[in-house]
Design an enzyme around this catalytic site. Structure first.
Site, mmCIF file in Angstrom:
data_model
loop_
_atom_site.group_PDB
_atom_site.id
_atom_site.type_symbol
_atom_site.label_atom_id
_atom_site.label_comp_id
_atom_site.label_asym_id
_atom_site.label_seq_id
_atom_site.Cartn_x
_atom_site.Cartn_y
_atom_site.Cartn_z
ATOM 1 N N ASP A 37 19.301 -49.702 -25.512
ATOM 2 C CA ASP A 37 20.150 -48.680 -24.905
ATOM 3 C C ASP A 37 19.792 -48.599 -23.428
ATOM 4 O O ASP A 37 18.624 -48.720 -23.043
ATOM 5 C CB ASP A 37 20.010 -47.325 -25.607
ATOM 6 C CG ASP A 37 18.615 -46.742 -25.528
ATOM 7 O OD1 ASP A 37 18.334 -45.950 -24.619
ATOM 8 O OD2 ASP A 37 17.788 -47.075 -26.407
ATOM 9 N N ASP A 42 23.209 -37.447 -27.676
ATOM 10 C CA ASP A 42 21.778 -37.530 -27.429
ATOM 11 C C ASP A 42 21.285 -36.115 -27.138
ATOM 12 O O ASP A 42 21.514 -35.566 -26.063
ATOM 13 C CB ASP A 42 21.530 -38.458 -26.237
ATOM 14 C CG ASP A 42 20.051 -38.575 -25.857
ATOM 15 O OD1 ASP A 42 19.243 -37.758 -26.340
ATOM 16 O OD2 ASP A 42 19.717 -39.462 -25.057
ATOM 17 N N GLU A 96 17.872 -33.944 -27.314
ATOM 18 C CA GLU A 96 16.430 -34.050 -27.496
ATOM 19 C C GLU A 96 15.634 -32.990 -26.753
ATOM 20 O O GLU A 96 14.396 -33.024 -26.755
ATOM 21 C CB GLU A 96 15.953 -35.442 -27.066
ATOM 22 C CG GLU A 96 16.410 -35.835 -25.663
ATOM 23 C CD GLU A 96 16.066 -37.277 -25.318
ATOM 24 O OE1 GLU A 96 14.886 -37.524 -25.021
ATOM 25 O OE2 GLU A 96 16.982 -38.132 -25.357
#
Length: 302
Positions: free
Chosen positions: A13, A102, A104
């Site tokens: 990624d 995403d 986090e």
């Protein structure tokens, strides 16, 4: 959760932090897929270049949105999903892999329930916009902030050779980010270096072979659609018999391609029966006698 398996497809990624990438060399180094950062509070400056380059090199590609601490409400999460969707649409290439949230980190003032609501709002919205079930990316120390989201596939980050533990309803990962390019696991060749990239890059693995990856996410060939038949047109192979049946009075000549009903069948049988009686009677005087005898036969008599 499950461990890594020999033969699993390898991927990376990337974002603008990797700079200029030679995607042909990336593909030649055994990498099968790439997740590319699309958006955060704006579009990643390398997103379109990376998406087009990776696609041209033959990699399976996907995009992710990094949800930062500024997004604290469901309304803001939906707006972020819309921005992400707009970026995907502008890429100029079709993405293969599911869109990714995403998530986090969060503001200290946002509760676990609040983080779950924000994630759900984003995932629901991007799923609605794309028509594709999205995926959630997070890591073990943060996954406990989610509840009731395990219907979404999981991309887990754990820089170790040990499998992630089951958490928050997830018992399997679909993708595993097993290294940040410096620590954690290695590629099958024992290295963390990927050709075509200067410096470190995150390493990932799909839970399956490259063939299974492409079968799961690759373009599916559409079955050819069978055109609807025009019931008013006779098929070439039946044209002669249809003409005879019309001429002999068994059908009225309409809708040759339609299914026959019981009523139409009854008419045809009765017309055949009458004609058969006339044929064998030889004269109209004998038809009534033959008709009575035929009725007895049809009713199970002699």
């Amino acid at each position: 959760m499950q461990t890594r398996k020999q033969g699993n497809a390898q991927g990376i990624d990337v974002s603008h932090w990797q700079g200029k990438i030679d995607w042909t060399k990336v593909a030649a180094s055994g990498i099968s897929f790439a997740f590319i950062k699309a958006t955060q509070n704006g579009v990643d400056e390398k997103f379109i270049e990376n998406a087009q380059g990776a696609k041209a090199a033959g990699l399976m590609i996907g995009a992710y949105h990094y949800l930062d601490n500024s997004v604290m409400t469901e309304a803001a999460a939906k707006s972020a999903a819309q921005m992400f969707y707009n970026a995907i649409q502008s890429a100029g290439v079709k993405l293969d892999l599911p869109p990714v949230l995403d998530y986090e980190s969060k503001s200290g003032s946002l509760s676990v329930a609040g983080a779950t609501a924000v994630a759900k709002a984003f995932l629901n919205e991007i799923g609605r916009l794309t028509g594709v079930t999205p995926m959630l990316y997070t890591y073990p120390a943060f996954i406990g902030n989610f509840s009731g989201l395990s219907q979404y596939p999981l991309w887990i980050a754990r820089y170790s050779t040990q499998a992630p533990v089951d958490a928050s309803g997830w018992t399997r990962w679909t993708f595993w980010q097993y290294s940040d390019g410096q620590s954690g696991g290695t590629l099958p060749n024992g290295s963390r270096i990927v050709g075509g990239i200067n410096g470190q890059v995150d390493l990932n693995e799909f839970d399956g072979t490259e063939a299974e990856l492409r079968n799961k996410y690759g373009s599916k060939k559409e079955e050819p659609k069978v055109g609807e038949r025009d019931v008013n047109q006779v098929s070439d192979w039946a044209a002669k018999d249809w003409a005879e049946a019309k001429a002999n009075g068994y059908f009225d000549g309409t809708r040759p391609g339609a299914a026959i009903t019981r009523e139409e069948t009854a008419i045809v049988i009765n017309r055949l029966r009458a004609n058969f009686l006339k044929l064998i009677a030889g004269s109209s005087a004998r038809i009534s006698d033959l008709d009575e005898r035929l009725k007895r036969i049809e009713q199970g008599g002699q």
